[in-house]
Each structure stands twice: as structure tokens, then as C-alpha cells.
Design a protein around this motif. Structure first.
Motif, PDB file in Angstrom:
ATOM      1  N   GLU A  39       0.839  -1.201   0.000  1.00  0.00           N
ATOM      2  CA  GLU A  39       0.000   0.000   0.000  1.00  0.00           C
ATOM      3  C   GLU A  39       0.874   1.251   0.000  1.00  0.00           C
ATOM      4  O   GLU A  39       1.596   1.502   0.972  1.00  0.00           O
ATOM      5  CB  GLU A  39      -0.918   0.003   1.224  1.00  0.00           C
ATOM      6  N   LEU A  42       0.848   3.499   3.030  1.00  0.00           N
ATOM      7  CA  LEU A  42       1.402   2.971   4.275  1.00  0.00           C
ATOM      8  C   LEU A  42       2.912   2.810   4.213  1.00  0.00           C
ATOM      9  O   LEU A  42       3.505   2.115   5.037  1.00  0.00           O
ATOM     10  CB  LEU A  42       0.745   1.630   4.611  1.00  0.00           C
ATOM     11  N   ALA A 308      -5.107   1.772   4.769  1.00  0.00           N
ATOM     12  CA  ALA A 308      -4.493   2.758   3.881  1.00  0.00           C
ATOM     13  C   ALA A 308      -5.432   3.916   3.584  1.00  0.00           C
ATOM     14  O   ALA A 308      -4.995   5.066   3.452  1.00  0.00           O
ATOM     15  CB  ALA A 308      -4.061   2.083   2.581  1.00  0.00           C
TER      16      ALA A 308
END
Length: 388
Positions: A39, A42, A308
Motif C-alpha cells: 500500500e 502505508l 491505507a
């Protein structure tokens, strides 16, 4: 301006040691670490995987099906476009229109996951045992058995359910990869849950997954009550008898053997605030069949995506009606396995293999379930002892 999931995770927890602690490094734990690592929002999230099993997992063959691209770049050992199901005295071959049934190895899956995890410098692996997890309003505290204390925003837990929780049923099995001296199999057809064997004591069934016309994975599975020992049973003898009596194969060589067991019907352990259950303890494994590979992938991918986009862990919950469907089937396996056999035969000969696989995946609509159940002997499920 919207705040990214990464900033939401760290905004109130900058002083914490980790952003995410993952308890357990099996399929669910590794999958979540992989999807978190993929992600972009993240990037930099500090992830700790705590696992006392290391790399000593018993690798097994995995049977799965899908009707869309998987979130992992897997190259299966074999792919099947038709299912042969037990229709009593013979087999019935059902085409797969949307789905593909696949065979792979957990070793291959773990390698795909580890390639992503190991490329993320913010993932740490710790060989340790967790003794306690305590959730607070904005954080979670994880105590290790050696006395160390860790904190994080979330702890995602795929370890076994708490002591004292027993599985009502135990599915045990053996997968034997064999080679025959003559052409014996059709590599395009998978034989799925075949009860045609000479001895049903205890009740068992087979799956045949060919990788060529002379080589196949033969799985024999039995389902027994989880709290008492079953009668003596030889998986090797059951496989030999099945191949001889059903397939006419009396001569073969064994290339590999795998054994394992899956508890069936365990109630999902509840998540507590930021202590979130994933994988088997969360109910991701189908209660009546033990299938859970793609369900765990979807669950952990969804959690990573929700972190996320919102900064909160959203765990998808199965519809309660599927628990309603599962309960009498589990009771039937426990109290009257021969009747369970007849019910399973009827389920897999409904004529629409894609619909059956969607139903097993708990992805059907209520209207589709009515259509499927209308072709099955649902009166078998209405006995009071299956509900009380």
C-alpha cells in the motif's frame, strides 16, 4: 485536505514502538504483512511479525478456486476447467464457466509473500512467543513470554484460539502424489469430493488432481468428531483401494506424501478493539469444508486497504445466514455421517458448479441460495437434533 491512512496511523502514536504487530507468521500473518507493504499510503509503516514457528511450517498442497485475478502472482501446478463429482454409482462432469480450480503449494505461496515482505525495510521478524495482548482505546500492548513489552496501534492476531475452545469436528487427510505406468487421468478434469470407495468406516472421500495423464495428487479426507479418537484408519490403504476399485489403477509409485488436519466448526474468536483476529481464529476458514486460502487473501487485502484509506482496520464479516446454513451440516457430520454423505452428493450434483463454488465461498446472494437449496434435499437439515 484528506489525511492519508499512514498519517492517521501515526498521528496519535508517534511514540509507540511499532505501528502494526502481527501475531503469527503463517498464511494470514504473512498475507497481511505483504498487502500492508504494497500500500503506497502505508510506506514506512513499522510492522513487526512475531512468530515462534520460524520457517518450520509443514508445507502442503493447496486446492483453491477463483473467478478473477488473485492478488498474488501465483503459477499453479495444475488448473482445471471441469469438476467430476460423485453422482452415486458413477461420476458427473460439470464444466466451470467462470471459475478455475487450481492446485499449488503453500511453499510457493509463502515465497510470493516473502518476496514482498523481505523487500520492505520497515518489516521486522521476531522469533518469540506472545503471552498476553491487552487492547487500550488508542493502542495495544503485547507482552512476550520472555518479559519484553511491545506497543503498537494495532495487533492482528492469527494464532490459535484461546485454550479451552474445542473443535466439534476434525478433518484429517493425506495427499499422495503418484505416478502410474499407463495413461490413467484426464489432466483437464479434477475429481472433487468423491465418496465412491469400498469402505465407509469411517466416512471418507477422495479428490483426484491430475498434473498429467500418468501423474496425479490423490487426497483422502475423513471427518470425525474432534473430542474422541476414531477407529483405526490407514490413509495409504484407503488410497490404494480407491484407485484400484474406482479407477482400475492397481500399480503406481508414490512420489511424495503430505499429512495434516484442520479443525472444523470452531467459533470465531472476537476482536477486542485494536486486538484484531484474522485468519482461522476470525472464522475465515469455511466451517464445513476447511477451505480458506482465497478467503484469507481477500480478508487481509481488505484490512490493508481499509488501513491505507481510512486509518482504521475494517475486518469483513460473513453474513449470519451462512452460519445458519453451516450449523445443521456440521451436526449431521457429527451425528449421522452417512446422511451427510448423501447431502454432500446432492449439493455437488446440482448442475451449476460455479454456483456451488460461490456458495462455498459465501459469495452468493439470497436469491442464488434459494435456487441452489431448491435442488438439494434440505429436509435433511430440518431434524430437531441438528439444531438443538
Amino acid at each position: 485536505m484528506p489525511t492519508s491512512g499512514r498519517n492517521l496511523l501515526l498521528m496519535t502514536h508517534r511514540a509507540q514502538e511499532y505501528d502494526v504487530i502481527i501475531a503469527g507468521g503463517g498464511l494470514a500473518g504473512r498475507s497481511l504483512a505483504c498487502f500492508l507493504s504494497r500500500e503506497p499510503a502505508l510506506t514506512g509503516t513499522r510492522i513487526l511479525i512475531v512468530d515462534d514457528a520460524g520457517d518450520h511450517y509443514a508445507h502442503r498442497s493447496l486446492i483453491y478456486w477463483h473467478d478473477k485475478a488473485l492478488p498474488l502472482p501465483l503459477v499453479p501446478v495444475a488448473t482445471f476447467m471441469s469438476l467430476a463429482v460423485d453422482a452415486g454409482s458413477a461420476q458427473r462432469v460439470l464444466p466451470l464457466t467462470r471459475h478455475r480450480l487450481c492446485l499449488t503449494s503453500s511453499r510457493t505461496v509463502f515465497r510470493c509473500l516473502d518476496d514482498v515482505i523481505d523487500a520492505n525495510p520497515h518489516v521486522t521478524r521476531l522469533d518469540a512467543q506472545i503471552s498476553r495482548v491487552r487492547a487500550h482505546r488508542g493502542s495495544v500492548e503485547v507482552a512476550l513470554s520472555d518479559g519484553r513489552l511491545l506497543t503498537a496501534s494495532y495487533c492482528f492476531d492469527s494464532t490459535v484460539p484461546p485454550p479451552g475452545i474445542k473443535a466439534p469436528l476434525l478433518m484429517s487427510g493425506e495427499v499422495r502424489r503418484i505416478r502410474t505406468p499407463h495413461e490413467s487421468f484426464d489432466p483437464s478434469i479434477a475429481t472433487f469430493i468423491d465418496f465412491r470407495s469400498g469402505n465407509h468406516n469411517p466416512v471418507h472421500f477422495h479428490c483426484v488432481l491430475p498434473v498429467s495423464d500418468r501423474e496425479a495428487f490423490i487426497e483422502v479426507t475423513r471427518i470425525m468428531p474432534g473430542r474422541r479418537p476414531g477407529p483405526e484408519f490407514s490413509f495409504e490403504q484407503a488410497t490404494s483401494a480407491y484407485l484400484r476399485e474406482v479407477w482400475g489403477v492397481s500399480e503406481f509409485s508414490t512420489l511424495s506424501v503430505e499429512r495434516g488436519c484442520i479443525p472444523l466448526g470452531i467459533r470465531s474468536s472476537p476482536s477486542r478493539g485494536r486486538h484484531v483476529r484474522i485468519g482461522t481464529p476470525s472464522g475465515a476458514v469455511k466451517a464445513t469444508t476447511g477451505y480458506g486460502f482465497t478467503r484469507i487473501l481477500r480478508q487481509t487485502q481488505h484490512i490493508a486497504s481499509s488501513l491505507a484509506t481510512t486509518g482504521s482496520a475494517d475486518v469483513p464479516r460473513p453474513s449470519p445466514r451462512f452460519r445458519w446454513y453451516d450449523k445443521p451440516v456440521l451436526r449431521m457430520w457429527k451425528h449421522d455421517p452417512e446422511q451427510a454423505v448423501q447431502f454432500m452428493k446432492a449439493a455437488f450434483t446440482s448442475g451449476d458448479a460455479d454456483l456451488v463454488l460461490d456458495f462455498l465461498d459465501e459469495r452468493t446472494t439470497f436469491a442464488e441460495e434459494q435456487r441452489l437449496l431448491g435442488s438439494m434435499p434440505v429436509t435433511m437439515l430440518l431434524q430437531p437434533r441438528l439444531w438443538i
